[in-house]
Design a protein around this motif. Structure first.
Motif, PDB file in Angstrom:
ATOM      1  N   GLY A 206       0.679  -1.268  -0.046  1.00 31.71           N
ATOM      2  CA  GLY A 206      -0.138  -0.128  -0.099  1.00 31.71           C
ATOM      3  C   GLY A 206       1.013   1.263  -0.291  1.00 31.71           C
ATOM      4  N   HIS A 207       2.125   0.847  -0.034  1.00 35.73           N
ATOM      5  CA  HIS A 207       3.084   2.402   0.173  1.00 35.73           C
ATOM      6  C   HIS A 207       4.215   2.115  -0.741  1.00 35.73           C
ATOM      7  CE1 HIS A 207       4.365   6.379   1.539  1.00 35.73           C
ATOM      8  NE2 HIS A 207       5.797   5.479   1.874  1.00 35.73           N
ATOM      9  N   ARG A 253       5.234   8.966  -5.442  1.00 39.45           N
ATOM     10  CA  ARG A 253       4.449   8.039  -4.760  1.00 39.45           C
ATOM     11  C   ARG A 253       3.945   7.084  -5.905  1.00 39.45           C
ATOM     12  NH1 ARG A 253       1.495   7.592   0.577  1.00 39.45           N
ATOM     13  NH2 ARG A 253       2.754   9.301   1.091  1.00 39.45           N
ATOM     14  N   TRP A 278       3.599  12.475  11.431  1.00 38.60           N
ATOM     15  CA  TRP A 278       2.263  12.452  11.001  1.00 38.60           C
ATOM     16  C   TRP A 278       1.618  13.950  10.642  1.00 38.60           C
ATOM     17  CZ3 TRP A 278       1.656   8.202  14.527  1.00 38.60           C
ATOM     18  CH2 TRP A 278       2.208   7.088  13.934  1.00 38.60           C
ATOM     19  N   VAL A 281      -2.926  12.567   8.398  1.00 42.61           N
ATOM     20  CA  VAL A 281      -2.955  11.558   7.633  1.00 42.61           C
ATOM     21  C   VAL A 281      -4.233  10.401   8.295  1.00 42.61           C
ATOM     22  CG1 VAL A 281      -0.583  11.430   7.250  1.00 42.61           C
ATOM     23  CG2 VAL A 281      -1.556  10.249   8.905  1.00 42.61           C
ATOM     24  N   SER A 284      -6.052   4.844  10.032  1.00 46.02           N
ATOM     25  CA  SER A 284      -5.465   3.822   9.476  1.00 46.02           C
ATOM     26  C   SER A 284      -4.255   3.712   9.052  1.00 46.02           C
ATOM     27  CB  SER A 284      -6.845   3.209   8.437  1.00 46.02           C
ATOM     28  OG  SER A 284      -6.682   4.090   7.183  1.00 46.02           O
ATOM     29  N   GLU A 285      -3.725   4.789   8.255  1.00 49.72           N
ATOM     30  CA  GLU A 285      -2.588   4.783   7.678  1.00 49.72           C
ATOM     31  C   GLU A 285      -1.522   4.625   8.894  1.00 49.72           C
ATOM     32  OE1 GLU A 285       0.246   8.001   5.011  1.00 49.72           O
ATOM     33  OE2 GLU A 285      -1.833   7.480   4.495  1.00 49.72           O
ATOM     34  N   SER A 288      -0.838   1.522  10.455  1.00 51.51           N
ATOM     35  CA  SER A 288      -0.381   0.560   9.797  1.00 51.51           C
ATOM     36  C   SER A 288       1.247   0.868   9.837  1.00 51.51           C
ATOM     37  CB  SER A 288      -0.727   0.590   8.256  1.00 51.51           C
ATOM     38  OG  SER A 288      -2.209   0.111   8.183  1.00 51.51           O
ATOM     39  N   GLU A 289       1.535   2.162   9.683  1.00 49.71           N
ATOM     40  CA  GLU A 289       3.176   2.506   9.848  1.00 49.71           C
ATOM     41  C   GLU A 289       3.611   2.138  11.110  1.00 49.71           C
ATOM     42  OE1 GLU A 289       6.128   6.007   8.549  1.00 49.71           O
ATOM     43  OE2 GLU A 289       3.979   6.450   8.703  1.00 49.71           O
ATOM     44  N   ASP A 307     -10.959   6.657   8.821  1.00 53.08           N
ATOM     45  CA  ASP A 307     -10.421   7.883   8.151  1.00 53.08           C
ATOM     46  C   ASP A 307     -10.242   9.186   8.772  1.00 53.08           C
ATOM     47  OD1 ASP A 307     -10.782   6.578   5.546  1.00 53.08           O
ATOM     48  OD2 ASP A 307     -13.001   6.660   5.711  1.00 53.08           O
TER      49      ASP A 307
END
Length: 347
Positions: A206-207, A253, A278, A281, A284-285, A288-289, A307
């Protein structure tokens, strides 16, 4: 007949030597994708490389003595191979007249390469980090790799190139300048090529991103150009990869196939200093990070939107710092079992 008359243009002996070595190397059962990539780089360096390879390849094919040559390597009896090679060519009615010394030189060079067991080939070295670990790696040419958590790279250096495969994760490369040997990083989305520069490559789920912190890099993107139709990509451009140049301060990206990639300003990754930052952002992002740096797992409750935009800094290896960060957004963390938290809105 002179060598000039044979090939139509004088090719330096050292280039003929290299071409002979490449013929043997690529004909070997041990040839792999790294060899083929290095060969492509060698061809790009000088038009004479391709001409020399093209001239010597038919010679090798007509000799048809590769099996005998391998047997001779075991006994060290290269002398027995040379008469057989000369006879093979002499018996070939369609063969062009080639000077004896040219045949002998090519065969002996090939034999010596196999006997030495090198042919410019080096071993692949793997470096990896576990979850929650980072590593600074000094490479043999003076380049440095900063490997982030849960990442793995494979490094292979040779006389013709410097190859790194980023199998997963994220890394910053500080590349020592070497104009004769480009530095290439292979990823799932393409290759990044540089001579002397500093850049970040991310190949995460995803990144996927390339950021240039110093110098210039070329991104060789194997994915089809979304601006082209399938017919144009395969027929007009013959499926050739896109080549894009990124300058210092630029970051791209890599988005999903069929979409236009996002060009951004490059910034040095905060994880080099043990911090994650961050700014607006999605929650959820951020989750994950942070999860890449810890074995603790977090799950969002139905009452908490993934979100939700969050901003702030946390220490990469400090779970308490992360929980305090969540608390500032009225998010409660309830432990359900060891190393597992349910995140929900505070009542």
């Amino acid at each position: 007949m002179s060598m000039d008359e044979w090939i139509g243009e004088k090719i330096p002996d050292d280039i003929l030597d290299e071409a002979a070595m490449w013929i043997a190397r690529l004909d070997s059962e041990e040839a792999d994708r790294y060899d083929r990539k290095e060969f492509a780089l060698w061809l790009e360096q000088d038009p004479l490389h391709g001409q020399a390879y093209g001239e010597l390849t038919p010679v090798w094919a007509r000799m048809n003595t590769l099996g005998e040559l391998k047997d001779a390597i075991g006994t060290g009896n290269v002398v027995s191979i040379l008469p057989a090679a000369r006879k093979t060519l002499a018996d070939d009615e369609n063969a062009s007249p080639i000077p004896q010394w040219g045949i002998v030189t090519a065969i002996v060079l090939i034999f010596v390469g196999f006997l030495a067991g090198t042919l410019g080939k080096t071993e692949v070295t793997t470096f990896e980090t576990a979850v929650g670990q980072q590593q600074q790696i000094a490479l043999e040419d003076g380049s440095t790799v900063y490997l982030d958590t849960d990442s793995r790279i494979h490094v292979r250096y040779s006389e013709n190139g410097r190859h790194v495969t980023l199998e997963k994760g994220e890394a910053v490369f500080v590349v020592a300048e070497d104009k004769e040997r480009p530095f290439e990083v292979e990823t799932s989305f393409g290759e990044v090529r540089a001579l002397g520069t500093e850049f970040l490559v991310s190949d995460l789920t995803g990144h996927k991103q390339v950021s240039v912190l110093k110098g210039t890099v070329q991104l060789i993107d194997a994915r089809p150009d979304p601006a082209l139709t399938e017919f144009e990509h395969h027929n007009i451009y013959a499926g050739q990869p896109r080549r894009r140049t990124l300058e210092k301060g630029e970051s791209i990206r890599i988005l999903s196939p069929g979409t236009t990639d996002s060009l951004e300003a490059a910034v040095e990754p905060d994880w080099l200093d043990g911090v994650l930052s961050w700014k607006d952002v999605p929650l959820s992002e951020a989750l994950s990070e942070f999860a890449r740096y810890t074995t603790i797992r977090y799950q969002l409750a139905p009452d908490l939107s993934p979100d939700l935009l969050v901003s702030g800094d946390v220490n990469t290896y400090d779970s308490k710092s992360f929980l305090n960060f969540l608390s500032s957004y009225n998010i409660a963390a309830t432990s359900r079992r060891e190393n597992w938290y349910l995140l929900s809105s505070k009542k």
